[in-house]
Scaffold this motif. Structure first.
Motif, short mmCIF file in Angstrom:
data_model
loop_
_atom_site.label_atom_id
_atom_site.label_comp_id
_atom_site.label_asym_id
_atom_site.label_seq_id
_atom_site.Cartn_x
_atom_site.Cartn_y
_atom_site.Cartn_z
N PHE A 67 88.33 84.86 25.10
CA PHE A 67 89.69 84.85 25.60
C PHE A 67 90.56 83.91 26.02
O PHE A 67 91.70 83.79 25.58
N ARG A 68 90.04 83.03 26.73
CA ARG A 68 90.69 81.84 27.01
C ARG A 68 90.99 80.79 25.84
O ARG A 68 91.74 79.89 25.98
N ASN A 69 90.06 80.92 24.84
CA ASN A 69 89.92 79.83 23.76
C ASN A 69 90.06 80.60 22.49
O ASN A 69 89.09 80.69 21.64
N PRO A 70 91.25 81.27 22.00
CA PRO A 70 91.26 82.20 20.78
C PRO A 70 90.76 81.15 19.79
O PRO A 70 91.18 79.96 19.46
N GLY A 71 89.87 81.65 18.79
CA GLY A 71 89.56 81.07 17.30
C GLY A 71 88.29 80.22 17.80
O GLY A 71 87.69 79.69 16.78
N MET A 72 87.89 80.60 19.14
CA MET A 72 86.53 79.69 19.52
C MET A 72 85.42 80.31 18.47
O MET A 72 85.29 81.49 18.34
N ARG A 73 84.44 79.63 18.22
CA ARG A 73 83.52 80.02 17.40
C ARG A 73 82.23 79.88 18.31
O ARG A 73 81.83 78.95 19.01
N VAL A 74 81.21 80.83 17.86
CA VAL A 74 79.90 80.73 18.74
C VAL A 74 78.83 80.62 17.64
O VAL A 74 78.61 81.34 16.65
N ALA A 75 77.87 79.87 18.10
CA ALA A 75 76.47 79.58 17.20
C ALA A 75 75.40 79.95 18.20
O ALA A 75 75.42 79.89 19.49
N TYR A 76 74.20 80.33 17.65
CA TYR A 76 72.98 80.66 18.14
C TYR A 76 71.94 79.94 17.66
O TYR A 76 72.17 79.75 16.20
N PRO A 77 70.82 79.87 18.36
CA PRO A 77 69.78 78.86 17.83
C PRO A 77 68.77 79.79 16.53
O PRO A 77 68.70 81.08 16.90
N VAL A 78 68.34 79.19 15.91
CA VAL A 78 67.36 79.63 15.00
C VAL A 78 66.13 78.61 15.17
O VAL A 78 66.17 77.42 14.62
N TYR A 79 65.00 79.05 15.43
CA TYR A 79 63.66 78.01 15.43
C TYR A 79 62.83 78.18 14.22
O TYR A 79 62.39 79.20 13.78
N ASP A 80 62.57 76.83 13.98
CA ASP A 80 61.43 76.94 12.84
C ASP A 80 60.22 76.47 13.56
O ASP A 80 60.12 75.27 13.77
N ALA A 81 59.10 77.10 13.67
CA ALA A 81 57.99 77.09 14.28
C ALA A 81 57.10 76.04 13.56
O ALA A 81 56.71 75.35 14.36
N PRO A 82 56.97 75.82 12.32
CA PRO A 82 56.15 74.83 11.89
C PRO A 82 56.67 73.45 12.14
O PRO A 82 55.97 72.64 12.21
N THR A 83 57.98 73.42 12.29
CA THR A 83 58.68 71.90 12.53
C THR A 83 58.93 71.81 13.94
O THR A 83 59.11 70.54 14.48
N SER A 84 58.79 72.68 14.76
CA SER A 84 59.16 72.92 15.98
C SER A 84 60.75 72.34 16.13
O SER A 84 60.96 71.78 17.15
N ALA A 85 61.43 72.70 15.29
CA ALA A 85 63.06 72.26 15.43
C ALA A 85 63.84 73.48 15.45
O ALA A 85 63.46 74.44 14.96
N MET A 86 65.00 73.20 15.74
CA MET A 86 66.01 74.21 15.89
C MET A 86 67.39 73.98 15.09
O MET A 86 67.85 72.76 15.35
N LYS A 87 68.06 74.64 14.85
CA LYS A 87 69.14 74.81 14.15
C LYS A 87 70.21 75.82 14.69
O LYS A 87 69.68 76.51 15.34
N ALA A 88 71.49 75.43 14.70
CA ALA A 88 72.63 76.25 15.14
C ALA A 88 73.19 77.08 14.11
O ALA A 88 73.54 76.47 13.24
N VAL A 89 73.48 78.23 14.09
CA VAL A 89 74.17 79.11 13.14
C VAL A 89 75.25 79.76 13.64
O VAL A 89 75.19 80.43 14.72
N TRP A 90 76.62 79.62 12.99
CA TRP A 90 77.77 80.38 13.37
C TRP A 90 77.41 81.84 13.31
O TRP A 90 76.88 82.25 12.07
N VAL A 91 78.03 82.56 14.04
CA VAL A 91 77.83 83.96 14.27
C VAL A 91 79.38 84.66 13.96
O VAL A 91 80.32 84.05 14.59
N ASP A 92 79.31 86.03 13.96
CA ASP A 92 80.78 86.85 13.94
C ASP A 92 80.28 88.14 14.10
O ASP A 92 78.97 88.37 14.41
N ASP A 93 81.24 88.94 14.40
CA ASP A 93 80.97 90.34 14.76
C ASP A 93 79.89 91.17 14.08
O ASP A 93 79.38 92.24 14.25
N ASN A 94 79.94 90.58 12.48
CA ASN A 94 79.02 91.55 11.56
C ASN A 94 77.44 90.84 11.60
O ASN A 94 76.67 91.27 10.87
#
Length: 189
Positions: A67-94
């Protein structure tokens, strides 16, 4: 306090939180988070709370920030167990989410959010100390990822509990928070 002690103690403390307490504390956390003096935000990295572990959900705070930042994007983590690494993925309402083998909700697909695109990261934690160091679940996944974000990105923790004085066994791989928000106050480090 050592990390292992803190992890054990705060998993127990969280397990004892009632749903009523959690609802009240979540409201108070939102009120406190609304007091953070934040710059304009374009990219925020959050997480899906693990309900069975009574993690603090970020949904209400994210709604406020959007609400305070129109157009702000949100990302969530996806964890890769074999490498124990994480990446961020942009999400939307769908975006659809799926629970992984560790019981954590992850987005199914979406464009990668580069660490340098993130203005703020909500960092999950079990507890934190008066210097801003946190105890998580012990794999170091977030600390490795946080080393890749911009130096000026804000790292924010949310906790139902006040800090312990000191986590004694922090090391050079641990990344401190900029802020931790509790139902009672905001800690700045």
């Amino acid at each position: 306090m050592l990390k292992l002690e803190a992890r054990t103690e705060y998993l127990k403390k969280r397990a004892q939180v009632t749903l009523r307490q959690q609802a009240i504390w979540d409201d108070l956390l939102l009120i406190q988070a609304q007091q953070l003096a934040l710059p304009p935000l374009h990219g925020v990295f959050s997480y899906v709370a693990i309900e069975r572990r009574k993690e603090i959900a970020t949904d209400a705070i994210l709604s406020y920030l959007e609400f305070r930042n129109p157009g702000m994007r949100v990302a969530y983590p996806v964890y890769d167990a074999p490498t124990s690494a994480m990446k961020a993925v942009w999400v939307d309402d769908n975006t659809l989410f799926e629970v992984n083998a560790f019981g954590i909700g992850e987005p199914l697909g979406g464009p990668i959010a580069e660490p340098l695109e993130l203005d703020l990261v909500f960092v999950p934690l079990l507890c934190f100390d008066e210097r801003g160091y946190r105890v998580g679940y012990g794999k170091g996944v977030y600390d490795r990822y946080l080393k890749e974000v911009r130096q000026d990105a804000l790292l924010v923790g949310l906790s139902y509990f006040e800090p312990v004085p000191r986590i004694a066994d922090t090391d050079k791989f641990d990344v401190p928070l900029n802020y931790c928000v509790t139902p009672q106050r905001i800690y700045e480090f």
